[in-house]
Design a protein around this motif. Structure first.
Motif, PDB file in Angstrom:
ATOM      1  N   UNK A  38       0.796  -1.224   0.000  1.00  0.00           N
ATOM      2  CA  UNK A  38       0.000   0.000   0.000  1.00  0.00           C
ATOM      3  C   UNK A  38       0.826   1.270   0.000  1.00  0.00           C
ATOM      4  N   UNK A  39       2.105   1.175   0.375  1.00  0.00           N
ATOM      5  CA  UNK A  39       2.935   2.380   0.474  1.00  0.00           C
ATOM      6  C   UNK A  39       4.261   2.195  -0.259  1.00  0.00           C
ATOM      7  N   UNK A  40       4.235   1.390  -1.293  1.00  0.00           N
ATOM      8  CA  UNK A  40       5.457   1.061  -2.025  1.00  0.00           C
ATOM      9  C   UNK A  40       5.770   2.130  -3.071  1.00  0.00           C
ATOM     10  N   UNK A  41       7.052   2.409  -3.278  1.00  0.00           N
ATOM     11  CA  UNK A  41       7.469   3.407  -4.264  1.00  0.00           C
ATOM     12  C   UNK A  41       7.519   2.850  -5.684  1.00  0.00           C
ATOM     13  N   UNK A  47       8.237 -10.891  -7.149  1.00  0.00           N
ATOM     14  CA  UNK A  47       8.351 -11.487  -5.817  1.00  0.00           C
ATOM     15  C   UNK A  47       8.848 -12.919  -5.909  1.00  0.00           C
ATOM     16  N   UNK A  48       9.810 -13.246  -5.061  1.00  0.00           N
ATOM     17  CA  UNK A  48      10.296 -14.613  -4.926  1.00  0.00           C
ATOM     18  C   UNK A  48       9.565 -15.235  -3.739  1.00  0.00           C
ATOM     19  N   UNK A  49       8.731 -16.244  -4.018  1.00  0.00           N
ATOM     20  CA  UNK A  49       7.917 -16.856  -2.971  1.00  0.00           C
ATOM     21  C   UNK A  49       8.082 -18.367  -2.999  1.00  0.00           C
ATOM     22  N   UNK A  50       7.581 -19.022  -1.966  1.00  0.00           N
ATOM     23  CA  UNK A  50       7.621 -20.487  -1.913  1.00  0.00           C
ATOM     24  C   UNK A  50       6.737 -21.098  -2.983  1.00  0.00           C
ATOM     25  N   UNK A  51       5.718 -20.379  -3.447  1.00  0.00           N
ATOM     26  CA  UNK A  51       4.796 -20.879  -4.468  1.00  0.00           C
ATOM     27  C   UNK A  51       5.338 -20.679  -5.886  1.00  0.00           C
ATOM     28  N   UNK A  52       6.339 -19.820  -6.032  1.00  0.00           N
ATOM     29  CA  UNK A  52       6.891 -19.547  -7.340  1.00  0.00           C
ATOM     30  C   UNK A  52       7.169 -18.063  -7.514  1.00  0.00           C
ATOM     31  N   UNK A  53       7.645 -17.705  -8.682  1.00  0.00           N
ATOM     32  CA  UNK A  53       7.949 -16.320  -9.016  1.00  0.00           C
ATOM     33  C   UNK A  53       6.657 -15.614  -9.409  1.00  0.00           C
ATOM     34  N   UNK A  54       6.424 -14.440  -8.825  1.00  0.00           N
ATOM     35  CA  UNK A  54       5.166 -13.743  -9.045  1.00  0.00           C
ATOM     36  C   UNK A  54       5.405 -12.275  -9.373  1.00  0.00           C
ATOM     37  N   UNK A  55       4.546 -11.718 -10.211  1.00  0.00           N
ATOM     38  CA  UNK A  55       4.567 -10.296 -10.525  1.00  0.00           C
ATOM     39  C   UNK A  55       3.391  -9.652  -9.805  1.00  0.00           C
ATOM     40  N   UNK A  56       3.692  -8.789  -8.836  1.00  0.00           N
ATOM     41  CA  UNK A  56       2.682  -8.247  -7.936  1.00  0.00           C
ATOM     42  C   UNK A  56       2.513  -6.745  -8.127  1.00  0.00           C
ATOM     43  N   UNK A  57       1.333  -6.292  -8.546  1.00  0.00           N
ATOM     44  CA  UNK A  57       1.092  -4.844  -8.586  1.00  0.00           C
ATOM     45  C   UNK A  57       1.015  -4.285  -7.169  1.00  0.00           C
ATOM     46  N   UNK A  58       1.317  -3.023  -7.032  1.00  0.00           N
ATOM     47  CA  UNK A  58       1.282  -2.382  -5.722  1.00  0.00           C
ATOM     48  C   UNK A  58       0.175  -1.336  -5.683  1.00  0.00           C
ATOM     49  N   UNK A  59       0.017  -0.716  -4.521  1.00  0.00           N
ATOM     50  CA  UNK A  59      -1.023   0.285  -4.343  1.00  0.00           C
ATOM     51  C   UNK A  59      -2.002  -0.138  -3.262  1.00  0.00           C
ATOM     52  N   UNK A  62      -4.367  -2.862  -4.467  1.00  0.00           N
ATOM     53  CA  UNK A  62      -3.700  -3.716  -5.457  1.00  0.00           C
ATOM     54  C   UNK A  62      -4.341  -5.096  -5.516  1.00  0.00           C
ATOM     55  N   UNK A  63      -4.561  -5.633  -6.735  1.00  0.00           N
ATOM     56  CA  UNK A  63      -5.052  -7.006  -6.872  1.00  0.00           C
ATOM     57  C   UNK A  63      -3.936  -7.995  -6.567  1.00  0.00           C
ATOM     58  N   UNK A  64      -4.269  -9.260  -6.600  1.00  0.00           N
ATOM     59  CA  UNK A  64      -3.287 -10.302  -6.329  1.00  0.00           C
ATOM     60  C   UNK A  64      -2.259 -10.429  -7.429  1.00  0.00           C
TER      61      UNK A  64
END
Length: 264
Positions: A38-41, A47-59, A62-64
């Motif tokens: 919510x406060x990301x520049x 994102x590197x996660x245990x579930x895999x590599x993910x592209x995460x929108x911010x805001x 922000x959706x998943x």
């Protein structure tokens, strides 16, 4: 293509630090730990996660994340319940009894259409020029290799990390060139689902619109042995250039087919 300071690499668990650091160095991006969405520049995070590599929108709203999953979710449902060779995409590329063409998906994206074609028995080359999307695809393919239900399918999928127009120019005249070239340019889509809207936003942040779609079609027509198939929103105009030989329209999408030689 506009990968910039609007994207950073992020990890949360210390186990993922090594991979996250390697990705940040490979892509020339900042490295973050446990960012507040919510406060990301940054506009989005890899994102590197245990579930895999993910592209995460911010805001704040922000959706998943967007990621490549060939094992579960909508992809699994389509694989099991999607209609097999009766699907419109199968008819568009020429799948029929005894015929499984070699396909080059030159706008691979998240690989869903490529996976559908591979699940029907086609050998599919996935051509992707955007490094972040290449990484998402490679990550998804790697995880799918570990699942016995889909490993045989992804064995028919080859990821090629390069510019599609340059790659197509190298294929023209080769005996092993693709029989079918499949093109899904980055144009506005009429699909109103939140998923598509989220993916389109992220992809346009990384890629922009495909201003070279006409050149891509020209290169595809020079390289394909049998046909070129262009996926379009149902009511969108054709790509400027030669008129398609035939069109197959569904509820939201349309396939413009440029027939060059009969598939056998």
């Amino acid at each position: 293509m506009t990968e910039s300071a609007s994207l950073a690499v992020e990890y949360v668990h210390p186990d993922h630090l090594s991979r996250a650091r390697a990705l940040s160095e490979q892509l020339g991006l900042d490295l973050l730990c446990g960012a507040d969405l919510g406060r990301c520049d940054y506009e989005s995070l890899l994102r590197v996660t245990a579930q895999g590599l993910q592209l995460q929108p911010t805001g704040r709203k922000a959706p998943g994340p967007v990621w490549v999953d060939f094992v579960g979710g909508a992809v699994a449902h389509r694989r099991l319940q999607g209609g097999g060779s009766g699907q419109l995409i199968a008819k568009a590329v020429g799948v029929r009894q005894g015929v499984r063409p070699r396909v080059a998906d030159v706008t691979a994206g998240l690989g869903r259409d490529s996976f559908v074609l591979a699940s029907l028995g086609c050998e599919v080359q996935l051509i992707e020029r955007v490094p972040v999307i290449q990484l998402l695809l490679a990550d998804g393919l790697g995880r799918a290799w570990q699942d016995p239900e889909v490993a045989e399918i992804v064995a028919r999928m080859q990821l090629i990390e390069t510019d599609s127009i340059a790659w197509l120019a190298e294929q023209a005249g080769r005996e092993d060139r693709p029989q079918v070239v499949y093109v899904d340019p980055m144009f506005p889509h009429s699909d109103k689902s939140a998923l598509v809207k989220k993916e389109m936003r992220l992809f346009r942040d990384l890629v922009g619109d495909d201003a070279d779609a006409g050149l891509l079609l020209e290169a595809a027509l020079a390289a394909a042995a049998n046909r070129v198939v262009v996926k379009r929103p149902r009511k969108a105009p054709v790509i400027p250039g030669p008129a398609p030989s035939v069109q197959l329209a569904g509820k939201s999408s349309r396939y413009d087919i440029y027939a060059l030689k009969k598939l056998v």
